[in-house]
Design a protein around this motif. Structure first.
Motif, PDB file in Angstrom:
ATOM      1  N   PHE A   1       0.823  -1.208   0.000  1.00 42.16           N
ATOM      2  CA  PHE A   1       0.000   0.000   0.000  1.00 42.16           C
ATOM      3  C   PHE A   1       0.857   1.258   0.000  1.00 42.16           C
ATOM      4  O   PHE A   1       0.607   2.202  -0.762  1.00 42.16           O
ATOM      5  CB  PHE A   1      -0.940   0.003   1.214  1.00 42.16           C
ATOM      6  CG  PHE A   1      -1.524   1.352   1.510  1.00 42.16           C
ATOM      7  CD1 PHE A   1      -2.534   1.888   0.726  1.00 42.16           C
ATOM      8  CD2 PHE A   1      -1.041   2.107   2.564  1.00 42.16           C
ATOM      9  CE1 PHE A   1      -3.056   3.154   0.982  1.00 42.16           C
ATOM     10  CE2 PHE A   1      -1.554   3.365   2.836  1.00 42.16           C
ATOM     11  CZ  PHE A   1      -2.565   3.886   2.042  1.00 42.16           C
ATOM     12  N   THR A   2       1.886   1.288   0.834  1.00 45.27           N
ATOM     13  CA  THR A   2       2.728   2.478   0.957  1.00 45.27           C
ATOM     14  C   THR A   2       3.458   2.762  -0.353  1.00 45.27           C
ATOM     15  O   THR A   2       3.538   3.914  -0.796  1.00 45.27           O
ATOM     16  CB  THR A   2       3.712   2.321   2.131  1.00 45.27           C
ATOM     17  OG1 THR A   2       2.956   2.029   3.312  1.00 45.27           O
ATOM     18  CG2 THR A   2       4.519   3.578   2.351  1.00 45.27           C
ATOM     19  N   MET A   3       3.973   1.709  -0.995  1.00 45.24           N
ATOM     20  CA  MET A   3       4.641   1.903  -2.280  1.00 45.24           C
ATOM     21  C   MET A   3       3.642   2.333  -3.357  1.00 45.24           C
ATOM     22  O   MET A   3       3.934   3.221  -4.172  1.00 45.24           O
ATOM     23  CB  MET A   3       5.359   0.626  -2.722  1.00 45.24           C
ATOM     24  CG  MET A   3       6.160   0.807  -4.002  1.00 45.24           C
ATOM     25  SD  MET A   3       6.986  -0.713  -4.529  1.00 45.24           S
ATOM     26  CE  MET A   3       8.370  -0.718  -3.403  1.00 45.24           C
TER      27      MET A   3
ATOM     28  N   PHE B   1       3.675   5.848  -5.643  1.00 42.76           N
ATOM     29  CA  PHE B   1       3.510   5.944  -7.094  1.00 42.76           C
ATOM     30  C   PHE B   1       2.319   6.836  -7.460  1.00 42.76           C
ATOM     31  O   PHE B   1       2.399   7.611  -8.424  1.00 42.76           O
ATOM     32  CB  PHE B   1       3.349   4.557  -7.726  1.00 42.76           C
ATOM     33  CG  PHE B   1       4.657   3.870  -7.994  1.00 42.76           C
ATOM     34  CD1 PHE B   1       5.503   4.309  -9.009  1.00 42.76           C
ATOM     35  CD2 PHE B   1       5.045   2.778  -7.239  1.00 42.76           C
ATOM     36  CE1 PHE B   1       6.717   3.675  -9.258  1.00 42.76           C
ATOM     37  CE2 PHE B   1       6.250   2.134  -7.472  1.00 42.76           C
ATOM     38  CZ  PHE B   1       7.086   2.580  -8.487  1.00 42.76           C
ATOM     39  N   GLN B   2       1.216   6.738  -6.711  1.00 42.28           N
ATOM     40  CA  GLN B   2       0.062   7.614  -6.953  1.00 42.28           C
ATOM     41  C   GLN B   2       0.471   9.083  -6.782  1.00 42.28           C
ATOM     42  O   GLN B   2       0.128   9.925  -7.615  1.00 42.28           O
ATOM     43  CB  GLN B   2      -1.079   7.283  -5.973  1.00 42.28           C
ATOM     44  CG  GLN B   2      -1.792   5.989  -6.235  1.00 42.28           C
ATOM     45  CD  GLN B   2      -2.770   6.069  -7.383  1.00 42.28           C
ATOM     46  OE1 GLN B   2      -3.296   7.133  -7.716  1.00 42.28           O
ATOM     47  NE2 GLN B   2      -2.995   4.942  -8.025  1.00 42.28           N
ATOM     48  N   LEU B   3       1.192   9.364  -5.709  1.00 39.63           N
ATOM     49  CA  LEU B   3       1.632  10.738  -5.451  1.00 39.63           C
ATOM     50  C   LEU B   3       2.581  11.221  -6.540  1.00 39.63           C
ATOM     51  O   LEU B   3       2.452  12.345  -7.033  1.00 39.63           O
ATOM     52  CB  LEU B   3       2.299  10.825  -4.073  1.00 39.63           C
ATOM     53  CG  LEU B   3       1.350  10.680  -2.885  1.00 39.63           C
ATOM     54  CD1 LEU B   3       2.121  10.365  -1.614  1.00 39.63           C
ATOM     55  CD2 LEU B   3       0.502  11.936  -2.717  1.00 39.63           C
ATOM     56  N   GLN B   4       3.521  10.384  -6.921  1.00 35.36           N
ATOM     57  CA  GLN B   4       4.472  10.747  -7.985  1.00 35.36           C
ATOM     58  C   GLN B   4       3.727  11.073  -9.279  1.00 35.36           C
ATOM     59  O   GLN B   4       4.029  12.080  -9.938  1.00 35.36           O
ATOM     60  CB  GLN B   4       5.445   9.599  -8.222  1.00 35.36           C
ATOM     61  CG  GLN B   4       6.447   9.871  -9.328  1.00 35.36           C
ATOM     62  CD  GLN B   4       7.359   8.664  -9.561  1.00 35.36           C
ATOM     63  OE1 GLN B   4       7.391   7.715  -8.791  1.00 35.36           O
ATOM     64  NE2 GLN B   4       8.104   8.722 -10.650  1.00 35.36           N
TER      65      GLN B   4
ATOM     66  N   GLU C   1       7.591  11.628   3.961  1.00 37.83           N
ATOM     67  CA  GLU C   1       7.509  10.333   4.635  1.00 37.83           C
ATOM     68  C   GLU C   1       6.093   9.791   4.570  1.00 37.83           C
ATOM     69  O   GLU C   1       5.121  10.523   4.729  1.00 37.83           O
ATOM     70  CB  GLU C   1       7.930  10.448   6.104  1.00 37.83           C
ATOM     71  CG  GLU C   1       7.914   9.102   6.818  1.00 37.83           C
ATOM     72  CD  GLU C   1       8.480   9.174   8.209  1.00 37.83           C
ATOM     73  OE1 GLU C   1       9.680   8.874   8.351  1.00 37.83           O
ATOM     74  OE2 GLU C   1       7.724   9.526   9.145  1.00 37.83           O
ATOM     75  N   LEU C   2       5.998   8.490   4.338  1.00 41.31           N
ATOM     76  CA  LEU C   2       4.753   7.738   4.415  1.00 41.31           C
ATOM     77  C   LEU C   2       5.029   6.584   5.379  1.00 41.31           C
ATOM     78  O   LEU C   2       5.908   5.763   5.114  1.00 41.31           O
ATOM     79  CB  LEU C   2       4.350   7.179   3.049  1.00 41.31           C
ATOM     80  CG  LEU C   2       4.185   8.176   1.909  1.00 41.31           C
ATOM     81  CD1 LEU C   2       3.970   7.448   0.585  1.00 41.31           C
ATOM     82  CD2 LEU C   2       3.014   9.115   2.197  1.00 41.31           C
TER      83      LEU C   2
END
Length: 140
Positions: A58-60, A64-67, A75-76
């Protein structure tokens, strides 16, 4: 792409024990047993590994969604709590609760939530789990 892990078990379900090994070596004869699963003996268990996989995936996916939306997180940090509940004669993983603390410069709460919900629904581990998935977040 394929990833492999191996489990070896010896003895009965309650009194036996096993170990897990992954090709990467990150798990190398890591012990697991009834006591590591249902009590608090040192070692791992399938639910802990699923929680780690879900938190990581989920964090990765969110990164990618944010990028893709033009944001770079500072930080996430995600915790996943996987629930194992009695079901009939056996057990079922019934829920994975994700709790996220995020620091993402320049994003508003609405956009962040949109991207986080997309990551929650679309990460490969979320897709494979036959369980309720919840996600709560704090955006700094």
């Amino acid at each position: 792409m394929n990833r492999k892990a191996r489990a070896v078990w010896q003895g009965t379900g309650r009194d036996g024990s096993g170990h897990l090994t992954t090709d990467s070596g990150i798990l190398s004869s890591t012990p697991y047993s009834f006591k590591t699963r249902f009590e608090n003996e040192k070692g791992t268990n399938p639910e802990e590994l699923i929680a780690a996989a879900h938190a990581g995936c989920f964090t990765m996916a969110l990164a990618f969604q944010l990028q893709g939306a033009g944001f770079t997180p500072t930080e996430l940090a995600t915790e996943a709590v996987v629930s194992l509940d009695k079901e009939g004669e056996g057990f079922k993983i019934s829920k994975s609760a994700l709790t996220l603390q995020a620091t993402v410069p320049g994003i508003d709460r609405t956009k962040f939530e949109e991207l986080a919900r997309a990551a929650e629904k679309n990460c490969p581990v979320s897709k494979v789990l036959n369980a309720e998935i919840t996600m709560n977040f704090t955006l700094a």
